[in-house]
Design a protein around this motif. Sequence first.
Motif, PDB file in Angstrom:
ATOM      1  N   UNK A  56       0.836  -1.211   0.000  1.00 38.78           N
ATOM      2  CA  UNK A  56       0.000   0.000   0.000  1.00 38.78           C
ATOM      3  C   UNK A  56       0.869   1.260   0.000  1.00 38.78           C
ATOM      4  N   UNK A  57       1.910   1.291   0.832  1.00 38.79           N
ATOM      5  CA  UNK A  57       2.714   2.512   0.984  1.00 38.79           C
ATOM      6  C   UNK A  57       3.696   2.740  -0.164  1.00 38.79           C
ATOM      7  N   UNK A  58       4.299   1.648  -0.667  1.00 38.16           N
ATOM      8  CA  UNK A  58       5.389   1.812  -1.654  1.00 38.16           C
ATOM      9  C   UNK A  58       5.136   1.072  -2.979  1.00 38.16           C
ATOM     10  N   UNK A  59       4.067   0.282  -3.065  1.00 40.08           N
ATOM     11  CA  UNK A  59       3.942  -0.616  -4.229  1.00 40.08           C
ATOM     12  C   UNK A  59       5.041  -1.661  -4.169  1.00 40.08           C
ATOM     13  N   UNK A  60       5.438  -2.037  -2.920  1.00 39.87           N
ATOM     14  CA  UNK A  60       6.577  -2.943  -2.732  1.00 39.87           C
ATOM     15  C   UNK A  60       6.074  -4.394  -2.728  1.00 39.87           C
ATOM     16  N   UNK A  61       5.791  -4.895  -3.899  1.00 38.22           N
ATOM     17  CA  UNK A  61       5.292  -6.266  -3.981  1.00 38.22           C
ATOM     18  C   UNK A  61       5.169  -6.710  -5.427  1.00 38.22           C
ATOM     19  N   UNK A  62       4.799  -7.947  -5.587  1.00 43.42           N
ATOM     20  CA  UNK A  62       4.681  -8.530  -6.935  1.00 43.42           C
ATOM     21  C   UNK A  62       3.376  -9.318  -7.014  1.00 43.42           C
ATOM     22  N   UNK A  63       3.002  -9.707  -8.243  1.00 43.19           N
ATOM     23  CA  UNK A  63       1.733 -10.418  -8.393  1.00 43.19           C
ATOM     24  C   UNK A  63       1.774 -11.384  -9.566  1.00 43.19           C
ATOM     25  N   UNK A  64       0.735 -12.192  -9.655  1.00 36.52           N
ATOM     26  CA  UNK A  64       0.528 -13.103 -10.783  1.00 36.52           C
ATOM     27  C   UNK A  64      -0.959 -13.142 -11.104  1.00 36.52           C
TER      28      UNK A  64
END
Length: 289
Positions: free
Chosen positions: A24-32
């Motif tokens: 939420x804060x940084x867009x610090x993530x990945x997805x599929x």
Amino acid sequence: MIVYLNGAFLPPEEACISPLDRGFLFGDGIYEVIPSYQGRFFLLDEHVERLRRSLREIRMPDPQPEQGWESLLERLLELNPGGDRSVYLQVTRGAAPRDHAFPTRMAATVFAMVSSIAPPLADLPDRGVAAISLPDQRWGRCDIKSVALLPNVLARQQAVEQGAVEAVLLRDGMLTEGAASNVFVVHGDAVVTPPLGPEILPGITRRFLLDALRAEGWDCREEPLPESVLRSADEIWLTSSTKELLPVTALDRRPVGEGRPGRVWGHALDVFRRARDLAISNAGTRAKS
Ligand SMILES: Cc1ncc(COP(=O)(O)O)c(C=O)c1O
């Protein structure tokens, strides 16, 4: 609908994520995004492999043990039965006091939900879809399936406002990909798509289509595509896990080729669907044995 959050399967209204979550804060993530047809995943292993690669590239330890992703996703699909579905899976670096550098102690946030795959437009074979072209304003690691998608969001919104379904992106005069798809161009006898590299996502559908067409003897190339070739293309296709293989019949309001879905696209879609059905049934047989 039942979603998955951090070890629990629950209704979406009960799934709570901290406002300090780094996704939420940084867009610090990945997805599929993983498609399934009639309760069976298509190319699950390939999606899990790309997920693990994205985690490595952003220096996150894999929060799931061996086969953990597969069992989580299979269970979620069982809990949400119905026709053709895609699973959205997101992994972030978790909640921690806000600081750009990684927290020392970290528990990943893992969230997954199921959506319907929209049935292809009934009149699609006659009309195809419109696209616009835009400068590619994204970062230098588009090969990572990052949740930070602001440039893609802005590009897609501009497409929608101009009556198009996708924006195809150009960087330094070369085609990269779509806001949420890979792009193929038919030019004379050649089927060409831009090569892998940091400028594009290694699309699972792109790879599968290339392999399926090559297995049938097609000459498919992975080569840089200058804007001039895009503009004079006989056919343009978009590929993604939820769109499969879509023909673009207008680019920037000008017809592509004859302005209707091309002959080569029709053959390619047949090859793709046959290979897809075979892959799904082979994966099902493997899972049972
Ligand atoms: C930027 C981008 N490129 C390409 C694709 C296609 O990838 P895949 O075929 O793995 O769905 C996507 C899918 O959403 C995407 O977001």
